[in-house]
Every structure is written in structure tokens, then in C-alpha cells.
Design an enzyme around this catalytic site. Structure first.
Site, short mmCIF file in Angstrom:
data_model
loop_
_atom_site.label_atom_id
_atom_site.label_comp_id
_atom_site.label_asym_id
_atom_site.label_seq_id
_atom_site.Cartn_x
_atom_site.Cartn_y
_atom_site.Cartn_z
N SER A 38 40.44 49.69 -4.64
CA SER A 38 40.08 49.02 -3.40
C SER A 38 38.59 49.12 -3.12
CB SER A 38 40.84 49.62 -2.22
OG SER A 38 42.23 49.54 -2.42
N1 SAH Z 1 44.40 52.50 -3.41
C1 SAH Z 1 44.11 52.13 -4.79
C2 SAH Z 1 44.19 50.64 -5.01
C3 SAH Z 1 45.51 50.28 -5.46
S1 SAH Z 1 45.83 48.64 -5.97
C4 SAH Z 1 42.76 52.64 -5.21
O1 SAH Z 1 42.01 53.14 -4.38
O2 SAH Z 1 42.45 52.56 -6.41
C5 SAH Z 1 47.55 48.63 -5.48
C6 SAH Z 1 48.46 49.51 -6.27
O3 SAH Z 1 49.75 49.40 -5.70
C7 SAH Z 1 48.63 49.09 -7.74
O4 SAH Z 1 48.30 50.17 -8.57
C8 SAH Z 1 50.12 48.73 -7.85
O5 SAH Z 1 50.69 49.08 -9.09
C9 SAH Z 1 50.71 49.55 -6.72
N2 SAH Z 1 52.00 49.11 -6.18
C10 SAH Z 1 52.45 47.86 -5.95
N3 SAH Z 1 53.70 47.89 -5.44
C11 SAH Z 1 54.05 49.21 -5.33
C12 SAH Z 1 55.21 49.91 -4.87
N4 SAH Z 1 56.29 49.28 -4.41
N5 SAH Z 1 55.21 51.26 -4.91
C13 SAH Z 1 54.14 51.94 -5.39
N6 SAH Z 1 53.01 51.34 -5.85
C14 SAH Z 1 52.96 49.99 -5.80
#
Ligand code: SAH
Length: 221
Positions: free
Chosen positions: A52
Site C-alpha cells: 500500500s
Molecule cells: N497491507 C499490505 C498491502 C496488501 S495488498 C502492505 O502493506 O503491503 C492486499 C492483500 O490482501 C494481498 O496480499 C491479498 O493477497 C490479500 N487478500 C485478499 N483477500 C484476502 C482475504 N480474504 N484474506 C486475507 N488476505 C486477503
């Protein structure tokens, strides 16, 4: 980064600014992208997912009113960057990721950097993590079609849930969900309130209480 991207755009919470200044973001991006680690945009982390943008991480932590005593649940660990920022502020952070490789990598990295109060779990985060509920703050780092019921249930009475919601046209809005305070709002105790923080762009939330497939999988890279 703190001055240009955060303070000037309304991030005023000293705990959030302190945490944003203390977490080494370059550790959470791939070696060849380190030069861009402090630019204010998302970067690829593999498996079609992104880390993010710093401003959004700060905005979500501030909106969730995370403080030193908070027990926090994050959905979507990804690189682990947001989990590290939250762990730098809060008491305990549980972060859930559905992709095994990302969960493993983020868990190892957070441990190596000394964030011993950040715990990564491999699971479907739309179901929350009942065993450690209730949470003072729940932060969802991926966009779903509606507020997962399990997350409302696992929120403490004064807790705040911050998540991006996507409408039928694909437009995403960052929303804060919390129970109304009858004294200040005139609403009945326990009634849910929603506040919008504006338009955002997140990868899809895929799971039992999110999207049911990888349709709409979005990647700018
Ligand atoms: N906060 C993270 C950004 C994550 S991007 C950072 O700082 O790097 C969003 C993430 O959510 C992805 O890795 C994706 O695989 C995950 N995701 C999507 N649906 C999900 C779910 N139901 N449960 C857990 N993770 C999920």
C-alpha cells in the site's frame, strides 16, 4: 516522506507520524524497487499484489484511532508493511493473508525486524480471527463488495473498522464503520455509522465474505 506526503495531507496523529517515520519501508519492497520505497504510490510485491501507498496506510491507522493499548486486526498482510506500522503503534497486531508465499515472507520479515507483537496468519480474513476478538481496530487492505459480517461481530463496542468498499461500477470508497455514541450523535447505542474518507484503489478482497473469485483482479503492473 512525512512532511510531503503525510503532514500536508491531513495526517496529524503523532503516534501515526512516529510509526511512519520508524518503519524501514525499503525492507518491504523488492530490491530493484528500493529507490522508489519512499515515493507515495503502491509497488508490486509478487503474486499480483501490491504494497500500500504510505499515505493510505497512515490514513487508515489514523481513522482507526490506533493507540498504544490497541488490539488490532489487519486483513491483507501483503508485504507486511502496514502490519509493521500498526505494530509500531499498537499493543498487539494480528494480520491475515490468504496467499501462502506472501504470508510466509511477511511473517519472517516482521520477526527479523523485531516486530514481536505482529502475528501473521494464513487464512481467509473475511471471516476475521475469532480467537483473539474483540479488536479495537480492524483494518482491511483489500476491497470487497460489502462489510463482512464477521468483522462487525469481532469489533469491540468502541472499536473502528476501516475498509475500502467497491460499488457495482467498480468505484472504491474508503469507509470507517463504528457504533454510534448515543451521547454525541443522538443515535441509539449500538447503531452502526459509516463515514466516507474518499476514493481509493485496492486489490480485491477474495473470500467467503468478499468476492467469490479472482474476477476484477487488478494490477497496474
Ligand atoms: N497491507 C499490505 C498491502 C496488501 S495488498 C502492505 O502493506 O503491503 C492486499 C492483500 O490482501 C494481498 O496480499 C491479498 O493477497 C490479500 N487478500 C485478499 N483477500 C484476502 C482475504 N480474504 N484474506 C486475507 N488476505 C486477503
Amino acid at each position: 516522506m512525512l512532511e510531503w506526503h503525510l503532514a500536508r495531507r491531513g495526517i496529524t496523529d503523532a503516534l501515526v507520524l512516529g510509526a511512519m517515520g520508524s518503519v524501514p519501508r525499503e525492507e518491504f519492497v523488492r530490491a530493484e524497487l528500493r529507490g522508489q520505497a519512499y515515493a507515495d504510490h503502491p509497488l508490486p510485491i509478487g503474486d499480483g499484489q501490491t504494497i500500500s501507498q504510505p499515505y493510505i496506510v497512515a490514513l487508515m491507522a489514523q481513522a482507526a484511532r490506533v493507540d498504544a493499548g490497541s488490539r488490532v486486526l489487519e486483513i491483507g498482510t501483503g508485504s507486511g508493511y502496514a502490519a509493521a506500522v500498526l505494530a509500531a503503534i499498537a499493543g498487539e497486531v494480528w494480520s491475515i493473508e490468504r496467499m501462502p508465499r506472501l504470508a510466509a515472507r511477511a511473517g519472517d520479515l516482521l520477526a527479523r525486524l523485531g516486530y514481536t507483537n505482529a502475528h501473521v496468519r494464513l487464512a481467509d480474513g473475511t471471516l476475521g480471527l475469532a480467537e483473539h476478538a474483540p479488536y479495537d481496530a480492524i483494518i482491511v487492505s483489500a476491497a470487497g463488495p460489502a462489510v463482512p459480517e464477521a468483522l462487525r461481530e469481532q469489533l469491540a463496542p468502541t472499536g473502528r473498522l476501516v475498509l475500502p468498499l467497491e460499488d457495482v461500477s467498480g468505484w472504491q470508497t474508503l469507509v470507517v464503520v463504528h457504533r454510534g455514541d448515543p451521547a454525541s450523535t443522538g443515535t441509539a447505542a449500538g447503531e452502526w455509522e459509516h463515514e466516507s474518507l474518499g476514493g481509493v484503489r485496492f486489490v480485491p478482497l477474495i473470500g467467503e465474505q468478499g468476492w467469490d473469485s479472482e474476477k476484477n483482479l487488478w494490477s497496474p503492473f
